[in-house]
Scaffold this active site. Sequence first.
Site, mmCIF file in Angstrom:
data_model
loop_
_atom_site.group_PDB
_atom_site.id
_atom_site.type_symbol
_atom_site.label_atom_id
_atom_site.label_comp_id
_atom_site.label_asym_id
_atom_site.label_seq_id
_atom_site.Cartn_x
_atom_site.Cartn_y
_atom_site.Cartn_z
ATOM 1 N N TRP A 130 11.285 -9.556 -0.660
ATOM 2 C CA TRP A 130 10.320 -9.464 0.444
ATOM 3 C C TRP A 130 10.509 -10.679 1.357
ATOM 4 O O TRP A 130 10.647 -11.806 0.863
ATOM 5 C CB TRP A 130 8.895 -9.456 -0.141
ATOM 6 C CG TRP A 130 7.787 -9.385 0.852
ATOM 7 C CD1 TRP A 130 7.689 -8.563 1.923
ATOM 8 C CD2 TRP A 130 6.584 -10.179 0.834
ATOM 9 N NE1 TRP A 130 6.499 -8.778 2.577
ATOM 10 C CE2 TRP A 130 5.810 -9.766 1.930
ATOM 11 C CE3 TRP A 130 6.095 -11.184 0.006
ATOM 12 C CZ2 TRP A 130 4.568 -10.330 2.223
ATOM 13 C CZ3 TRP A 130 4.862 -11.746 0.290
ATOM 14 C CH2 TRP A 130 4.110 -11.306 1.386
ATOM 15 N N ASP A 211 5.448 -10.149 -9.145
ATOM 16 C CA ASP A 211 4.693 -9.709 -7.970
ATOM 17 C C ASP A 211 4.488 -8.197 -8.126
ATOM 18 O O ASP A 211 5.467 -7.451 -8.218
ATOM 19 C CB ASP A 211 5.492 -10.027 -6.695
ATOM 20 C CG ASP A 211 4.677 -9.791 -5.429
ATOM 21 O OD1 ASP A 211 3.543 -9.259 -5.526
ATOM 22 O OD2 ASP A 211 5.171 -10.124 -4.331
ATOM 23 N N LYS A 246 -2.254 -1.732 -1.013
ATOM 24 C CA LYS A 246 -1.627 -0.416 -0.968
ATOM 25 C C LYS A 246 -2.355 0.565 -1.875
ATOM 26 O O LYS A 246 -2.644 1.694 -1.481
ATOM 27 C CB LYS A 246 -0.165 -0.512 -1.418
ATOM 28 C CG LYS A 246 0.785 -1.019 -0.365
ATOM 29 C CD LYS A 246 0.763 -2.513 -0.205
ATOM 30 C CE LYS A 246 1.845 -2.970 0.763
ATOM 31 N NZ LYS A 246 1.716 -4.356 1.160
HETATM 32 C C1 LMR Z 1 5.506 -5.283 3.771
HETATM 33 O O1 LMR Z 1 6.389 -5.722 3.017
HETATM 34 O O2 LMR Z 1 5.772 -4.668 4.811
HETATM 35 C C2 LMR Z 1 4.060 -5.473 3.409
HETATM 36 O O3 LMR Z 1 3.973 -6.103 2.174
HETATM 37 C C3 LMR Z 1 3.271 -6.114 4.466
HETATM 38 C C4 LMR Z 1 3.585 -7.573 4.656
HETATM 39 O O4 LMR Z 1 2.644 -8.361 4.632
HETATM 40 O O5 LMR Z 1 4.743 -7.938 4.831
#
Ligand code: LMR
Length: 398
Positions: A130, A211, A246
Site C-alpha cells: 500500500w 495489516d 471497508k
Molecule cells: C486504498 O488503498 O485505496 C485505501 O486504503 C484508501 C487509502 O487511504 O489509501
Amino acid sequence: MFEHVDAYAGDPILSLNEAFQKDPRAGKINLSIGIYFDNEGRIPMLPSVRAAELAVVEAAGARPYLPMEGAANFRSAVQGLLFGEGHPAIAAGRIATIQGVGSSGGLKVGADLLKRYFPDSKVYLSDPTWDNHRAVFEGSGHVCETYPYYDPATGGVRFEALLAFFQQLPARSVVLMHACCHNPTGVDLTADQWRALVPVFRERQLLPFLDLAYQGYGDGIDEDAFAPRLLADEGVSFLIANSFSKSMSLYGERCGALSVVCPDADQAARVLGQMKFMIRRNYSNPPMHGGQVVAKVLTDPKLRAMWFAEVADMRERIQAMRRELHRVLVAKLPGRNFDYFLTQRGMFSYTGLTADQADRLKNDHAVYILRSGRMCVAGLNTRNVEATAEAMAAVLGA
Ligand code: LMR
C-alpha cells in the site's frame, strides 16, 4: 515565513480520487481508491450499521472524552472478532488493544511504539505494498526496506524468495504483512505458507506487524482472520492493525484498532500503557460515535448476523465483477491470459498495466486506476464493467 515550504506532490491514491471528482466527463469510472461501491455506484449504508447507528443515537447521552485507549466495549469486541470469541490469548489478558483512528491510526501508533522500543529495527514492507505504508513508518523515523513478494511473471507470490529473505533478517526486524486481500496486488499467502512462516518468525525472532483492512472481502470474516489466529495460537508476538472502513462501509468514521499480542499479561499491560502515551501525544483520545456503532453491530447477535450476510453479498458481488471483466477481456483479446482477475482476492487487482497505460486509460477513456496498475474491482458494476474491459482492451491492444 513559509517561502521554504515545498509544494505537496500529492498522494498517489487520494489525489487521483480528487482528480476523478473534478473530471467533468460523463461516464467516468472510478477504480482508483479502495472504496466498495454497490451495483448502483453508491457507497452503501449497510442495514446492520444503519440499525446500530439509530440505536446508538437513541441511547446517546453526554459526550465525555473517551479514555486514551478508546471505549472498552469496542476494544473487547475487536478482540473477539480478530481472534475468535474466548481465544485463550484473550482470556490470558495477553492482548493489548487500542481503538485507533482507522487502521492508518493503528499503524501510526504501532510505528511510534516500535520506534521507541525497537529503535534499531528496520521495517520490511512487501514489494509492492500500500502506497502509504512506507510514509507512515518513515514518518515515525523508521528505515524501511522491501522483501520479495509479488511475481509479475506468474502473478503469484515469490514465496521461496520471501522465506529465504526472512531467514537472513536480523533478530527483532519488523515485517509488515497483509493478513488478507493484499493491497495492491490481490495476491495472498496460502494457509500453508503462513504455517511455514511461523518457525521462521520464532527462530529469527522477527516481529510481524499485520495489516487487516479488508476482513471479509477475501473468503469470509472468520476465514480472513486466519493469520492473526494462527500466530496467536502459536505464541508468536505480533502487532495487528485492523479497520472497519471497508467491512462496515464506515470510511469517514475512521474506525479501527491496533492490537499487540504479547507473551503474557504483564507485558501486555505495559505495552497498553505505552500505546496510551503514544496516543496522548498524537491525538489524545479517539472519537466516540463510529466506534460505538461498530461495537453495537459486533455485540448485538441479530445485527452481527446481518452484517456477516451483508459482507458476504459485497464479497460475492466483487467476485461476479471479476468474472465479467475476465469474460469481456478474453473475448476482446483472445491471445492473452487474464486469469489473474479470477484468482486475485479482495478489492484489488494488479492489472499489469504500466503507468503510461494507466494514464491513457484515464486520459482517453475516463477510467481511473492507479499508475501502479492497481484497479479497485469493487468500483465495477453491471453498467460500467463492459466499458472498462473495452477501454483496457483498447489500451493493451494498442
Ligand atoms: C486504498 O488503498 O485505496 C485505501 O486504503 C484508501 C487509502 O487511504 O489509501
